[in-house]
Design a protein around this motif. Structure first.
Motif, PDB file in Angstrom:
ATOM      1  N   GLY A   6     -23.564   6.850  -0.684  1.00 50.24           N
ATOM      2  CA  GLY A   6     -22.559   7.748  -0.139  1.00 50.24           C
ATOM      3  C   GLY A   6     -21.351   7.046   0.452  1.00 50.24           C
ATOM      4  O   GLY A   6     -21.290   5.819   0.568  1.00 50.24           O
ATOM      5  N   GLY A   7     -20.390   7.861   0.852  1.00 54.63           N
ATOM      6  CA  GLY A   7     -19.182   7.342   1.479  1.00 54.63           C
ATOM      7  C   GLY A   7     -18.607   8.337   2.467  1.00 54.63           C
ATOM      8  O   GLY A   7     -18.904   9.535   2.410  1.00 54.63           O
ATOM      9  N   LYS A   8     -17.808   7.846   3.365  1.00 56.94           N
ATOM     10  CA  LYS A   8     -17.093   8.685   4.333  1.00 56.94           C
ATOM     11  C   LYS A   8     -15.792   7.971   4.641  1.00 56.94           C
ATOM     12  O   LYS A   8     -15.577   7.453   5.736  1.00 56.94           O
ATOM     13  N   ALA A   9     -14.919   7.924   3.627  1.00 60.00           N
ATOM     14  CA  ALA A   9     -13.755   7.050   3.675  1.00 60.00           C
ATOM     15  C   ALA A   9     -12.767   7.437   4.768  1.00 60.00           C
ATOM     16  O   ALA A   9     -12.260   8.560   4.778  1.00 60.00           O
ATOM     17  N   PRO A  10     -12.441   6.505   5.685  1.00 64.74           N
ATOM     18  CA  PRO A  10     -11.374   6.766   6.652  1.00 64.74           C
ATOM     19  C   PRO A  10     -10.008   6.576   5.999  1.00 64.74           C
ATOM     20  O   PRO A  10      -9.803   5.655   5.200  1.00 64.74           O
ATOM     21  N   VAL A  11      -9.089   7.465   6.346  1.00 62.25           N
ATOM     22  CA  VAL A  11      -7.714   7.397   5.869  1.00 62.25           C
ATOM     23  C   VAL A  11      -6.856   7.274   7.118  1.00 62.25           C
ATOM     24  O   VAL A  11      -6.641   8.247   7.839  1.00 62.25           O
ATOM     25  N   VAL A  12      -6.390   6.067   7.431  1.00 68.28           N
ATOM     26  CA  VAL A  12      -5.744   5.781   8.706  1.00 68.28           C
ATOM     27  C   VAL A  12      -4.235   5.855   8.536  1.00 68.28           C
ATOM     28  O   VAL A  12      -3.632   5.021   7.855  1.00 68.28           O
ATOM     29  N   VAL A  13      -3.618   6.878   9.171  1.00 68.66           N
ATOM     30  CA  VAL A  13      -2.194   7.160   8.982  1.00 68.66           C
ATOM     31  C   VAL A  13      -1.434   6.842  10.268  1.00 68.66           C
ATOM     32  O   VAL A  13      -1.651   7.487  11.302  1.00 68.66           O
ATOM     33  N   PHE A  14      -0.533   5.860  10.198  1.00 68.11           N
ATOM     34  CA  PHE A  14       0.262   5.465  11.369  1.00 68.11           C
ATOM     35  C   PHE A  14       1.596   6.212  11.389  1.00 68.11           C
ATOM     36  O   PHE A  14       2.054   6.757  10.375  1.00 68.11           O
ATOM     37  N   GLU A  15       2.223   6.199  12.559  1.00 61.79           N
ATOM     38  CA  GLU A  15       3.424   7.016  12.795  1.00 61.79           C
ATOM     39  C   GLU A  15       4.615   6.594  11.954  1.00 61.79           C
ATOM     40  O   GLU A  15       5.559   7.377  11.775  1.00 61.79           O
ATOM     41  N   ASP A  16       4.601   5.381  11.401  1.00 64.47           N
ATOM     42  CA  ASP A  16       5.746   4.922  10.612  1.00 64.47           C
ATOM     43  C   ASP A  16       5.611   5.248   9.127  1.00 64.47           C
ATOM     44  O   ASP A  16       6.446   4.829   8.324  1.00 64.47           O
ATOM     45  N   THR A  17       4.597   5.988   8.756  1.00 59.56           N
ATOM     46  CA  THR A  17       4.399   6.272   7.341  1.00 59.56           C
ATOM     47  C   THR A  17       5.353   7.354   6.854  1.00 59.56           C
ATOM     48  O   THR A  17       5.912   8.132   7.643  1.00 59.56           O
ATOM     49  N   ASP A  18       5.511   7.426   5.556  1.00 60.47           N
ATOM     50  CA  ASP A  18       6.285   8.486   4.914  1.00 60.47           C
ATOM     51  C   ASP A  18       5.378   9.712   4.818  1.00 60.47           C
ATOM     52  O   ASP A  18       4.522   9.789   3.937  1.00 60.47           O
ATOM     53  N   ILE A  19       5.538  10.653   5.740  1.00 63.83           N
ATOM     54  CA  ILE A  19       4.588  11.763   5.857  1.00 63.83           C
ATOM     55  C   ILE A  19       4.512  12.617   4.589  1.00 63.83           C
ATOM     56  O   ILE A  19       3.403  12.892   4.103  1.00 63.83           O
ATOM     57  N   PRO A  20       5.606  13.069   4.000  1.00 66.20           N
ATOM     58  CA  PRO A  20       5.488  13.898   2.788  1.00 66.20           C
ATOM     59  C   PRO A  20       4.733  13.200   1.658  1.00 66.20           C
ATOM     60  O   PRO A  20       3.897  13.816   0.995  1.00 66.20           O
ATOM     61  N   LYS A  21       5.029  11.912   1.446  1.00 69.25           N
ATOM     62  CA  LYS A  21       4.340  11.185   0.376  1.00 69.25           C
ATOM     63  C   LYS A  21       2.858  11.009   0.715  1.00 69.25           C
ATOM     64  O   LYS A  21       1.985  11.178  -0.143  1.00 69.25           O
ATOM     65  N   ALA A  22       2.568  10.661   1.963  1.00 68.89           N
ATOM     66  CA  ALA A  22       1.175  10.471   2.369  1.00 68.89           C
ATOM     67  C   ALA A  22       0.383  11.764   2.201  1.00 68.89           C
ATOM     68  O   ALA A  22      -0.737  11.751   1.680  1.00 68.89           O
ATOM     69  N   VAL A  23       0.953  12.874   2.641  1.00 68.49           N
ATOM     70  CA  VAL A  23       0.276  14.170   2.506  1.00 68.49           C
ATOM     71  C   VAL A  23       0.008  14.489   1.044  1.00 68.49           C
ATOM     72  O   VAL A  23      -1.097  14.909   0.676  1.00 68.49           O
ATOM     73  N   GLU A  24       0.989  14.294   0.204  1.00 70.93           N
ATOM     74  CA  GLU A  24       0.838  14.567  -1.230  1.00 70.93           C
ATOM     75  C   GLU A  24      -0.300  13.747  -1.825  1.00 70.93           C
ATOM     76  O   GLU A  24      -1.190  14.272  -2.502  1.00 70.93           O
ATOM     77  N   ASP A  25      -0.295  12.438  -1.567  1.00 68.56           N
ATOM     78  CA  ASP A  25      -1.291  11.552  -2.168  1.00 68.56           C
ATOM     79  C   ASP A  25      -2.679  11.763  -1.567  1.00 68.56           C
ATOM     80  O   ASP A  25      -3.688  11.722  -2.278  1.00 68.56           O
TER      81      ASP A  25
END
Length: 484
Positions: A258-277
C-alpha cells in the motif's frame, strides 16, 4: 431472458483449462454491477499442474542465450500492439475503465516496459573477473532464481501483470501468475498472446501460466514447494501473509504493497498548476493507485486558497461511462471497495469538512464522486490509512519541519511529492522524505528505466528498471585454480 456469461479459463502448459474440480466464480463489470463472465476457482490440483509445467520448462528457458529470450519478449510487445483493441476491451470490462484512457495511458507504457526488459535480458553481467587470492581467479555468474509465483492486483491488472512477467521471463525464470478474482479477463488474454508467441518460436509452453482464483489459490501458490520466489502487488495484510507463508521454506519474496503518498505544497508554488496536476494524480483510476496524490499537506498561508481551488477542480472532474471521452476515471473496482470508501467518509470526525463530493454517483455500478476533505488532524483515520478511492485529504502545516514530520508520520513509504520553487528546499525534502520515490513539482509519472518500490509497510523489492530486473536474479561466485 438471461445473457450467457463468457467462460474464462486457466492457462496451464499451453492449454486453456477449467479448474480440475469444476468450481467457478462470477466476474462482475464494476461499471454496471452485473456479472459478465465466470472464471475458474483454482484449487490444489490446478496449482500442482501449473507449477509442474513451469518447473519442466525452466531448464530449457534458463539455458537459452539471452538474445533468444529477448526475441520472445520483443515479439510479445509487438503482439500487444497488434491486439491492443482486444486488450483495451478486456481491461475496460475488467475494471470499468474509460476506453480512451486505457488506450492512451496503459497500452503504450506496457509495450515500452516489455521492450525495456527485452533489452535487460542481455544485461546479465557480473562484476569483472579477478584474482583476489594468489593462484585463483573469481568470476560472478548472474542466474535466474527459478519458478516465480506471482499475484497481481485489481487496480491495474493488465499493467501489473507486465511488471511481473516481463522482468521474470527476461532473466530466465518461468512464471505462474494469478490475477485478482475480480479482474481475470485481461490476464487470460495475455496468456493467449504469450502462448502463441512461445509456440511460434518453438519454446516450452510452460514458461508462462495463468491461474484464476481467490486468496486461497494465492496461498496455495506461495506455499507450494516448487516456486523459488513469490511476488505480490496488493494490500499490506496480503503482503504480510505472503511473507509469513514464504518464510516456511525461505522463498525469496518481492512485495509492492500500500501507499499513502504525501503531497507537500509550499506557499511559493504555482497554485493553479499544482491544483490541476494534483487533482489528476489523485483522481486518476478512481484513486485506486498506491502512489495516488490523495494526502495533501499545504502551508497554512495558502491553505484556504488552495482548498477552494481544489474543491472547484473536483466539482469539474467527471466520472462515468467507459465510452465517455470526457471522464477522468471510472468506477471503484468492486462492491467491497465502494463500501470501504463510503465507510471512511461516514466515519469522518466532527472537525472534518467535506469540500466536494463525498457520495456515490449513479444507480448502477460502483462510481464515487471526486472528493475533497479538509480540516483534518494527523491522527485521523482517513489520514493514516489508505482509502484507495477518489478522495483527497488536505491538512495545513506551519513550517518545513512540521511538513516533514507529518509527511513521514504514516506506516506507508511508497511515494511522495514536493511542490515549491525553492530548489534548496526541494533538495532538503527529497532527502528527508522517507519514501521510495520523491517527485518535485509533479506527481505520478513513471518510466521503465527508473525503479518503483517503497519502504516500511509499503514492502520491499523494486518494479521496473535494472533494479527490478536484478530482483529476479541470483548471484553465484565461481572460483577456479590457476595451478596445474
Amino acid at each position: 431472458m438471461t445473457t450467457a456469461l463468457r467462460r474464462l479459463r486457466n492457462y496451464i502448459d499451453g492449454e486453456f483449462r477449467d479448474a480440475a474440480d469444476g468450481r467457478t466464480t462470477e466476474v462482475v463489470n464494476p461499471a454496471t454491477g452485473e456479472a459478465y463472465a465466470t472464471a475458474p476457482l483454482s484449487g490444489a490440483a490446478d496449482v500442482d499442474a501449473a507449477m509442474a509445467a513451469a518447473e519442466a520448462a525452466f531448464p530449457v528457458w534458463r539455458d537459452l542465450i539471452p538474445a533468444e529470450r529477448q526475441k520472445v519478449l520483443l515479439k510479445i510487445a509487438d503482439r500487444f500492439e497488434e491486439r491492443a483493441e482486444e486488450l483495451i476491451a478486456a481491461e475496460s470490462e475488467n475494471c470499468g475503465k474509460p476506453i480512451a484512457l486505457v488506450r492512451s495511458e496503459e497500452i503504450p507504457p506496457m509495450v515500452d516496459q516489455i521492450r525495456f526488459f527485452a533489452g535487460a535480458a542481455r544485461m546479465l553481467e557480473g562484476r569483472s573477473a579477478g584474482e583476489y587470492m594468489e593462484g585463483f581467479t573469481s568470476i560472478i555468474r548472474r542466474e535466474p532464481v527459478g519458478v516465480c509465483a506471482q499475484v497481481a492486483p485489481w487496480n491495474y491488472p493488465m499493467m501489473m501483470a507486465v511488471w511481473k512477467f516481463a522482468p521474470a521471463m527476461a532473466a530466465g525464470n518461468t512464471v505462474v501468475i494469478k490475477p485478482s478474482d475480480t479482474t481475470p479477463a485481461s490476464t487470460v488474454l495475455i496468456a493467449d498472446i504469450i502462448g502463441s508467441v512461445l509456440d511460434e518460436l518453438g519454446h516450452p509452453r510452460g514458461v508462462f501460466n495463468v491461474l484464476c482464483g481467490d486468496r486461497e489459490t494465492g496461498r496455495l501458490m506461495v506455499e507450494h514447494e516448487v516456486p523459488a520466489m513469490a511476488s505480490i502487488t496488493g494490500s499490506v495484510r496480503a503482503g504480510m501473509q505472503v511473507a509469513e507463508s514464504a518464510s516456511k521454506d525461505l522463498k525469496r519474496v518481492h512485495l509492492e504493497l500500500g501507499g499513502k503518498a504525501p503531497v507537500v505544497v509550499f506557499e511559493d508554488t504555482d497554485i493553479p498548476k499544482a491544483v490541476e496536476d494534483i487533482a489528476v494524480a489523485g483522481y486518476f483510476n478512481a484513486g485506486q493507485d498506491c502512489t495516488a496524490a490523495t494526502r495533501v499537506l499545504v502551508q497554512e498561508s495558502i491553505h484556504d486558497e488552495f482548498v477552494a481551488a481544489l474543491a472547484k477542480k473536483a466539482a469539474e472532474t467527471k466520472t462515468g461511462a467507459v465510452d465517455d471521452e470526457d471522464v477522468l476515471y471510472g468506477p471503484l473496482n468492486n462492491a467491497n471497495q465502494l463500501k470501504q470508501v463510503k465507510g471512511f467518509i461516514e466515519r469522518l470526525p466532527a472537525h472534518a469538512k467535506i469540500e466536494a463530493g463525498g457520495e456515490q454517483v449513479g444507480e448502477k455500478g460502483y462510481f464515487f464522486a471526486p472528493t475533497v476533505v479538509s480540516g483534518l488532524k494527523q491522527d485521523d483515520e482517513i489520514v493514516q490509512h489508505e482509502v484507495f478511492g477518489p478522495v483527497i485529504t488536505v491538512q495545513s502545516f506551519s513550517d518545513e519541519k512540521q511538513a516533514v514530520e507529518w509527511a513521514n508520520g504514516v506506516e506507508y513509504a511508497l511515494a511522495s511529492s514536493v511542490w515549491t520553487k525553492d530548489h534548496a528546499r526541494a533538495m532538503r525534502l527529497s532527502k528527508s522524505l522517507d519514501f521510495g520515490c520523491v517527485w518535485i513539482n509533479t506527481h505520478i509519472p513513471l518510466v521503465a528505466e527508473m525503479p518503483h518500490g517503497g519502504f516500511k509497510k509499503s514492502g520491499y523489492g523494486k518494479d521496473l528498471s535494472a533494479y527490478g530486473f536484478d530482483d529476479y536474479t541470483r548471484i553465484k561466485h565461481v572460483m577456479t585454480s590457476l595451478n596445474d
